[in-house]
Design a protein around this motif. Structure first.
Motif, PDB file in Angstrom:
ATOM      1  N   PHE A 144      51.136  12.500  69.595  1.00 11.97           N
ATOM      2  CA  PHE A 144      52.090  11.919  68.872  1.00 11.97           C
ATOM      3  C   PHE A 144      53.284  11.048  69.518  1.00 11.97           C
ATOM      4  CE2 PHE A 144      51.308  14.952  65.627  1.00 11.97           C
ATOM      5  CZ  PHE A 144      51.236  14.346  64.347  1.00 11.97           C
ATOM      6  N   GLU A 145      53.627  11.377  70.773  1.00  3.77           N
ATOM      7  CA  GLU A 145      54.344  10.610  71.691  1.00  3.77           C
ATOM      8  C   GLU A 145      53.542   9.518  72.072  1.00  3.77           C
ATOM      9  OE1 GLU A 145      57.508  11.041  71.623  1.00  3.77           O
ATOM     10  OE2 GLU A 145      57.815  13.242  71.765  1.00  3.77           O
TER      11      GLU A 145
ATOM     12  N   VAL B  26      65.929   5.898  73.407  1.00  2.35           N
ATOM     13  CA  VAL B  26      65.983   6.734  74.459  1.00  2.35           C
ATOM     14  C   VAL B  26      64.409   6.629  75.202  1.00  2.35           C
ATOM     15  CG1 VAL B  26      66.024   8.940  75.686  1.00  2.35           C
ATOM     16  CG2 VAL B  26      67.630   8.199  73.413  1.00  2.35           C
ATOM     17  N   VAL B  27      64.382   6.142  76.452  1.00  2.24           N
ATOM     18  CA  VAL B  27      63.374   5.893  77.386  1.00  2.24           C
ATOM     19  C   VAL B  27      63.481   6.834  78.411  1.00  2.24           C
ATOM     20  CG1 VAL B  27      61.774   4.511  78.582  1.00  2.24           C
ATOM     21  CG2 VAL B  27      63.069   3.702  76.714  1.00  2.24           C
ATOM     22  N   TYR B  66      62.464   7.359  70.071  1.00  2.00           N
ATOM     23  CA  TYR B  66      62.431   8.002  71.563  1.00  2.00           C
ATOM     24  C   TYR B  66      60.965   7.294  71.956  1.00  2.00           C
ATOM     25  CZ  TYR B  66      60.537  10.646  75.106  1.00  2.00           C
ATOM     26  OH  TYR B  66      59.993  11.318  76.169  1.00  2.00           O
ATOM     27  N   LEU B  67      61.028   6.950  73.264  1.00  5.37           N
ATOM     28  CA  LEU B  67      59.666   6.701  73.979  1.00  5.37           C
ATOM     29  C   LEU B  67      59.385   7.305  75.017  1.00  5.37           C
ATOM     30  CD1 LEU B  67      60.498   2.677  73.342  1.00  5.37           C
ATOM     31  CD2 LEU B  67      58.799   4.269  72.028  1.00  5.37           C
ATOM     32  N   GLN B  68      58.403   8.035  75.274  1.00  4.05           N
ATOM     33  CA  GLN B  68      58.022   8.799  76.398  1.00  4.05           C
ATOM     34  C   GLN B  68      57.414   7.755  77.539  1.00  4.05           C
ATOM     35  OE1 GLN B  68      55.544  12.730  75.976  1.00  4.05           O
ATOM     36  NE2 GLN B  68      54.075  11.314  76.726  1.00  4.05           N
ATOM     37  N   GLU B  84      56.716   2.017  81.355  1.00  2.00           N
ATOM     38  CA  GLU B  84      55.333   2.316  81.505  1.00  2.00           C
ATOM     39  C   GLU B  84      55.216   3.782  80.658  1.00  2.00           C
ATOM     40  OE1 GLU B  84      53.930   2.156  85.472  1.00  2.00           O
ATOM     41  OE2 GLU B  84      51.955   3.071  85.001  1.00  2.00           O
ATOM     42  N   SER B  85      54.611   3.876  79.835  1.00  5.25           N
ATOM     43  CA  SER B  85      54.305   5.188  79.125  1.00  5.25           C
ATOM     44  C   SER B  85      53.877   6.189  80.127  1.00  5.25           C
ATOM     45  CB  SER B  85      53.584   5.002  77.982  1.00  5.25           C
ATOM     46  OG  SER B  85      52.079   5.210  78.554  1.00  5.25           O
ATOM     47  N   ILE B  86      53.682   7.497  80.073  1.00  4.15           N
ATOM     48  CA  ILE B  86      53.135   8.153  81.137  1.00  4.15           C
ATOM     49  C   ILE B  86      51.749   8.215  80.927  1.00  4.15           C
ATOM     50  CG2 ILE B  86      55.299   9.841  80.833  1.00  4.15           C
ATOM     51  CD1 ILE B  86      53.365  11.904  79.298  1.00  4.15           C
ATOM     52  N   HIS B  87      51.081   7.677  80.153  1.00  5.47           N
ATOM     53  CA  HIS B  87      49.602   7.276  80.284  1.00  5.47           C
ATOM     54  C   HIS B  87      49.394   5.942  80.541  1.00  5.47           C
ATOM     55  CE1 HIS B  87      48.952  11.221  78.493  1.00  5.47           C
ATOM     56  NE2 HIS B  87      50.013  11.084  77.646  1.00  5.47           N
TER      57      HIS B  87
END
Lengths: 441, 441
Positions: A144-145, B26-27, B66-68, B84-87
């Motif tokens: 989902f994230e 929120v990032v 919110y952005l992971q 940059e997303s954690i992926h």
């Protein structure tokens, strides 16, 4: 000295019921017992993993010991088992009485791609241990994230939020139901904009979901799933999984290969499609008679391993008594066998005095949205199907809220630790009031 | 549009206090806030990780997202942040008002061997996130299970059960205290035969434990540790970690290198020795003025980033106001700054109307065995040390059970979610009555 291999339903119940004066060693790679029927709840956060397990050491008396290891080879002549700790330390354990309660592992039917992806927790998961439940929960939330990242394409979003459940047994159906509840209650609240991209598919090779249940209950369950837009694919098997790349997809994206030739993209696959023998039972020497296909250890009606009466017993999924009525591979069977052997070892009756008798409590499953099913048609002692003269009263089939209440009460009552009896209702209530927690760590 | 980088004390409190009508993004790579002072409790199982965190999404209103992801580079001219997303998905976020609340990371003082081992969770752990607490707990239990294997030598047993805590600050001391309580209460109960092999060592480069505390409380804490046979090494730094092999040791075994030239074998090292800037703050362009050594972002008394007043703010450990009184890098500072900025953004006062004023609540630490310390000497608003004319009443220094009650009550009261307020006392009670859980999964 009693040595028990395994800390599942059979081994744990035996350890729990054995007189604390009898020297006992439990050998198992997992230092705790898992209340497996609640794993689907833990895999979406309805319950926490901690409250559906119990450490082996807390139930041992001062004569008991636990070793975090797997049994490797059995030397019946010298009554010794060679064990290997999970950090590859080899050592031997001597026994007077040995109980093999190692259970089974998840069957991948020789599909190497499934086995590899599941071992690496690479978007494919079994659902047999707490680590699986935790990994599934993490993967669901992470999907989902990931899907919430603005530059992700809608195609990739649909893939990430495509949940594929393989196998139509109770574990698969309960996971599907829990996942649906999570999406309905919590995704709606926390990831509302992603809802249109979510899909759930359940694939079963046989002709119906929930094979061992009464036909009317099967239809009820399937009807519930269809009403919820869960795609139920019967007569379909998953024959593999592969990485693929394509415009708009993050590489590597995953898809499953179905037996009908179609391909199905997914972000999370939960594989719970069957049982296979553990390496230990598979590789036992010829002096331990086993079923030729399933490798289950042949036992007599006293659960004694053929040819080793008085020194080796086998219980649970790893054992089979071919002469009597066939007993299903269920948690309740292993549990009753563990309790039975405890009584034998405690001296309540001689080892060949009273055959083990399975008393079925019927089958139940949680179906989501405060609905459940209970099939009482099999309840009671095992019967000779040819003997029509004996009539039994059987509990009725239940569905809906009543079955859920029974399900909750029965699983709550089955907890052997006071801590779990307290914490399980607290977590149920917490999830009900505050929703499931979506933190990922 | 307000964009907040970080979900720690500063960022989370700001998000919590911001009017829900204001669009907020929120990032943060972590989708939850962690109540960091309770991490030592979670790392031995006095509390569970779930009850000391709160998901960011649950506190966002319908205008919040919110952005992971991690912030990578800042484009002040176009008011955009590259994230940059954690992926590893790259994307840009636009802001009208940007708040940098990224905090700091654990300082390894350029020691590559520590950094590598800690990244791999290879017997070396930081203690800053929930994943650390969980990994430490797993490693501690696994060390005991490994040491219980019969063929393991006593030398290897002593190594496995040698716990090394690096750094003498509150986090390190609280972890040491929690670990000691775990050993005293639960190891005694569950791994009694291994007790003689257990040792705890705490290493601090400076002249005293608990640097910022009152001298009498430092001595009290050190006295408690000595009474418990905890080896306190002051004036000693850890300069590296290495694998070694030797007869009787499982390869690779780990040992630490001390600044005095000695080597110290260990099974678990918890490293909490200092703070270092995050890559993001370190690599910010020259148009964001920073402290030359610590790379902390220079802000004015309104927490506005110099040269970007009205568009960029910085709070918490990543920020410093060089002109005023020095403010320590504490959770309570970041928290108050988050609340302050919330008021500014909500329009309670203009952004240059009322300078931020830190009001210290004093310092406290849990010291184990129902003892604690509280230092009230710093409590109250920050004072000009040269202005002796203003007298303040300061709360007394507390030690023992009173300080523990204050500690528990204060941390309980600081929880922002009702669920945590309910679950924390339940887990405290559970650990007290049933002991800590030792299941490893």
């Amino acid at each position: 000295r009693v040595v028990v291999l395994g800390s599942g339903w059979g081994g744990f119940q035996l350890a729990l019921n054995l007189d604390k004066s009898i020297p006992l060693t439990v050998v198992s790679p997992r230092n705790h017992f898992v209340f497996t029927p609640l794993l689907p709840s833990a895999s979406v956060g309805t319950l926490e993993c901690r409250c559906i397990q119990e450490p082996v050491r807390t139930i041992l008396g001062s004569n008991g010991s636990y070793l975090q290891a797997k049994a490797r080879t059995l030397d019946t002549a010298n009554k010794r088992i060679l064990c290997e700790s999970i950090h590859n330390e080899l050592f031997e354990v001597e026994y007077d009485k040995l109980v093999i309660a190692v259970g089974v592992k998840t069957n991948t039917f020789g599909i190497e791609s499934i086995k590899q992806a599941a071992s690496a927790h690479d978007d494919v998961f079994f659902l047999k241990h707490l680590a699986h439940a935790r990994a599934i929960r993490t993967n669901i939330i992470d999907s989902f994230e990931q899907a919430a990242i603005p530059t992700v394409t809608d195609a990739e979003r649909r893939r990430l939020l495509s949940f594929l459940v393989v196998g139509g047994g109770p574990t698969s159906c309960e996971f599907t139901a829990e996942l649906h509840d999570f999406i309905k209650k919590d995704v709606t609240r926390l990831y509302r904009e992603l809802l249109p991209h979510v899909s759930i598919t359940i694939v079963e090779a046989g002709p119906a979901l929930l094979g061992p249940f009464d036909k009317a209950l099967q239809d009820y369950a399937q009807g519930l799933f269809k009403k919820r837009d869960i795609d139920v694919r019967l007569g379909t098997a998953v024959v593999g999984v592969e990485d693929f790349e394509g415009p708009g997809y993050r590489f590597p994206a995953k898809r499953a290969l179905f037996s009908d030739g179609t391909k199905h993209e997914f972000g999370t696959m939960v594989w719970s499609a069957g049982l296979a023998p553990r390496t230990f039972t598979e590789e036992l020497g010829d002096n331990i008679a086993r079923h030729p296909r399933t490798h289950r250890i042949l036992v007599d009606e006293f659960l004694r391993v053929k040819g080793h009466e008085g020194s080796i017993w086998a219980i649970g999924d790893a054992a089979i008594n071919e002469t009597g009525e066939p007993i299903p591979q269920l948690a309740q069977v292993a549990r009753q066998q563990g309790i039975y052997l405890g009584k034998v070892f405690n001296g309540k009756y001689r080892e060949d005095e009273k055959p083990f008798q399975f008393f079925s409590l019927g089958s139940m499953a949680f179906m989501g949205e405060s609905k459940g099913i209970y099939d009482g048609s099999t309840a009671g002692p095992l019967r000779d199907p040819n003997n029509k003269s004996v009539h039994h009263w059987t509990p009725p089939a239940l569905r809906g809220i009543l079955a859920v209440l029974l399900w909750r009460f029965a699983y709550w009552g089955r907890q052997t630790s006071v801590a779990n009896k307290i914490m399980i209702p607290i977590h149920w209530l917490k999830a009900y009031i505050f929703g499931r927690d979506i933190s990922r760590y």
